[in-house]
Design an enzyme around this catalytic site. Sequence first.
Site, mmCIF file in Angstrom:
data_model
loop_
_atom_site.group_PDB
_atom_site.id
_atom_site.type_symbol
_atom_site.label_atom_id
_atom_site.label_comp_id
_atom_site.label_asym_id
_atom_site.label_seq_id
_atom_site.Cartn_x
_atom_site.Cartn_y
_atom_site.Cartn_z
ATOM 1 C CE LYS A 1 -2.039 -1.106 3.926
ATOM 2 N NZ LYS A 1 -1.395 -2.392 4.271
ATOM 3 N NE ARG B 1 6.292 -0.380 10.013
ATOM 4 C CZ ARG B 1 5.170 -0.407 9.317
ATOM 5 N NH1 ARG B 1 5.084 0.280 8.188
ATOM 6 N NH2 ARG B 1 4.131 -1.100 9.710
ATOM 7 N NE ARG C 1 -4.502 -0.159 9.613
ATOM 8 C CZ ARG C 1 -3.303 -0.644 9.353
ATOM 9 N NH1 ARG C 1 -2.999 -1.862 9.640
ATOM 10 N NH2 ARG C 1 -2.400 0.111 8.808
ATOM 11 N NE ARG D 1 2.346 -5.020 10.987
ATOM 12 C CZ ARG D 1 3.356 -4.850 10.139
ATOM 13 N NH1 ARG D 1 4.553 -5.328 10.416
ATOM 14 N NH2 ARG D 1 3.168 -4.199 9.019
ATOM 15 N NE ARG E 1 7.819 -2.343 6.217
ATOM 16 C CZ ARG E 1 6.505 -2.330 6.398
ATOM 17 N NH1 ARG E 1 5.732 -1.795 5.475
ATOM 18 N NH2 ARG E 1 5.963 -2.858 7.464
HETATM 19 P P1 AP5 Z 1 4.849 -1.545 1.887
HETATM 20 O O1 AP5 Z 1 4.529 -0.651 0.726
HETATM 21 O O2 AP5 Z 1 5.567 -0.929 3.043
HETATM 22 O O3 AP5 Z 1 3.525 -2.330 2.362
HETATM 23 P P2 AP5 Z 1 2.271 -1.833 3.164
HETATM 24 O O4 AP5 Z 1 1.076 -2.512 2.610
HETATM 25 O O5 AP5 Z 1 2.247 -0.328 3.228
HETATM 26 O O6 AP5 Z 1 2.633 -2.499 4.551
HETATM 27 P P3 AP5 Z 1 2.582 -1.964 6.020
HETATM 28 O O7 AP5 Z 1 3.263 -3.011 6.842
HETATM 29 O O8 AP5 Z 1 3.133 -0.560 6.125
HETATM 30 O O9 AP5 Z 1 1.090 -1.945 6.299
HETATM 31 P P4 AP5 Z 1 0.465 -2.004 7.636
HETATM 32 O O10 AP5 Z 1 -0.913 -1.731 7.214
HETATM 33 O O11 AP5 Z 1 0.673 -3.192 8.467
HETATM 34 O O12 AP5 Z 1 1.263 -0.883 8.465
HETATM 35 P P5 AP5 Z 1 0.912 0.620 8.842
HETATM 36 O O13 AP5 Z 1 2.150 1.393 8.848
HETATM 37 O O14 AP5 Z 1 -0.240 1.107 8.039
HETATM 38 O O15 AP5 Z 1 5.674 -2.769 1.304
HETATM 39 C C1 AP5 Z 1 6.248 -3.733 2.150
HETATM 40 C C2 AP5 Z 1 7.653 -4.103 1.650
HETATM 41 O O16 AP5 Z 1 7.543 -4.709 0.378
HETATM 42 C C3 AP5 Z 1 8.597 -2.907 1.459
HETATM 43 O O17 AP5 Z 1 9.885 -3.277 1.863
HETATM 44 C C4 AP5 Z 1 8.575 -2.627 -0.046
HETATM 45 O O18 AP5 Z 1 9.797 -2.096 -0.483
HETATM 46 C C5 AP5 Z 1 8.345 -4.035 -0.579
HETATM 47 N N1 AP5 Z 1 7.548 -4.012 -1.817
HETATM 48 C C6 AP5 Z 1 6.328 -3.524 -1.978
HETATM 49 N N2 AP5 Z 1 5.883 -3.708 -3.241
HETATM 50 C C7 AP5 Z 1 6.862 -4.365 -3.886
HETATM 51 C C8 AP5 Z 1 6.986 -4.865 -5.192
HETATM 52 N N3 AP5 Z 1 6.063 -4.746 -6.116
HETATM 53 N N4 AP5 Z 1 8.119 -5.515 -5.495
HETATM 54 C C9 AP5 Z 1 9.068 -5.668 -4.578
HETATM 55 N N5 AP5 Z 1 9.011 -5.222 -3.312
HETATM 56 C C10 AP5 Z 1 7.904 -4.560 -2.967
HETATM 57 O O19 AP5 Z 1 0.385 0.422 10.341
HETATM 58 C C11 AP5 Z 1 1.264 0.089 11.393
HETATM 59 C C12 AP5 Z 1 0.516 -0.003 12.699
HETATM 60 O O20 AP5 Z 1 -0.112 1.273 12.995
HETATM 61 C C13 AP5 Z 1 -0.646 -1.001 12.749
HETATM 62 O O21 AP5 Z 1 -0.210 -2.301 13.039
HETATM 63 C C14 AP5 Z 1 -1.501 -0.400 13.865
HETATM 64 O O22 AP5 Z 1 -0.984 -0.670 15.125
HETATM 65 C C15 AP5 Z 1 -1.387 1.088 13.593
HETATM 66 N N6 AP5 Z 1 -2.447 1.595 12.686
HETATM 67 C C16 AP5 Z 1 -2.251 2.137 11.460
HETATM 68 N N7 AP5 Z 1 -3.431 2.495 10.912
HETATM 69 C C17 AP5 Z 1 -4.384 2.141 11.819
HETATM 70 C C18 AP5 Z 1 -5.799 2.220 11.825
HETATM 71 N N8 AP5 Z 1 -6.485 2.726 10.788
HETATM 72 N N9 AP5 Z 1 -6.464 1.752 12.910
HETATM 73 C C19 AP5 Z 1 -5.800 1.256 13.969
HETATM 74 N N10 AP5 Z 1 -4.453 1.128 14.023
HETATM 75 C C20 AP5 Z 1 -3.755 1.584 12.958
#
Ligand code: AP5
Length: 218
Positions: free
Chosen positions: A13, A155, A88, A166, A122
């Site tokens: 994402k 992270r 979410r 997660r 990552r």
């Molecule tokens: P990346 O783009 O970082 O993936 P992502 O889907 O953004 O993954 P996240 O882990 O950031 O999502 P998440 O939803 O768990 O975390 P968030 O920060 O939102 O890609 C991942 C890896 O793959 C990278 O290394 C990238 O380089 C690689 N990659 C991607 N595409 C590729 C491709 N095509 N080819 C090769 N490599 C590729 O949330 C973190 C925490 O915050 C949550 O656990 C929760 O505690 C809290 N939180 C956030 N939002 C909420 C909410 N709405 N409600 C409650 N808690 C929340």
Amino acid sequence: MKLILFGPPGSGKGTYASILEKKLGIPKVNTGDLLREIAKTETELGRKIAEYANKGELVPDDIVTDILKQRISRPDCIKGFILDGYPRTIPQAEALEKISSPDVVINLIVPQNVIIARLSGRLICPNCNEIYHKIFLKPKNDEICDKCGSKLIQREDDKPEVIKRRLSVYKKQSKPLIDYYKKKKPFGNVRCNKVDIPPEAVVERILKKLKDLGFLKD
Ligand code: AP5
């Protein structure tokens, strides 16, 4: 356009939203980044957020919704935004309807083995939030951000046991949003089955889906 980019942790994402914001001219709004910024502060709220996020649990709906509301009321979101990581839960989706009803939902479908390979390698920039991967999306200089020159970090929640938690939280609390939005909004699935497909190729699939759904012109 008010776009929700939906998908499990590690589905890409954040990576795709960074490319899409330039192509679509609307900002990405990532609640994970917003929460991590607050978690860095020595405040009670910061400590509370870090406690949830570092365990892989969701931060309570009212806290996240408040932060999201403030962010999307800023002038840069007037023409729309790309939501990455929000909503979410069903209560978050209901709250969003009242704050600023989204136009379209793109759901990223990625198998678990690809997710684990991505998250365990990552690296992120703690300064500008740019996302890299130790093998698939390497920075030009070892562990240094291409954009701002800061030292990249892993992270806290990308440790194997937290990744597992997660993914299980996603299945229980976030996946039901797929059926919720399928009934309510224009909705498109985009698949990425391989670990090494270049991000630009997946972004092209997202743009094609948005065209098919009538949100972009050729
Ligand atoms: P990346 O783009 O970082 O993936 P992502 O889907 O953004 O993954 P996240 O882990 O950031 O999502 P998440 O939803 O768990 O975390 P968030 O920060 O939102 O890609 C991942 C890896 O793959 C990278 O290394 C990238 O380089 C690689 N990659 C991607 N595409 C590729 C491709 N095509 N080819 C090769 N490599 C590729 O949330 C973190 C925490 O915050 C949550 O656990 C929760 O505690 C809290 N939180 C956030 N939002 C909420 C909410 N709405 N409600 C409650 N808690 C929340």
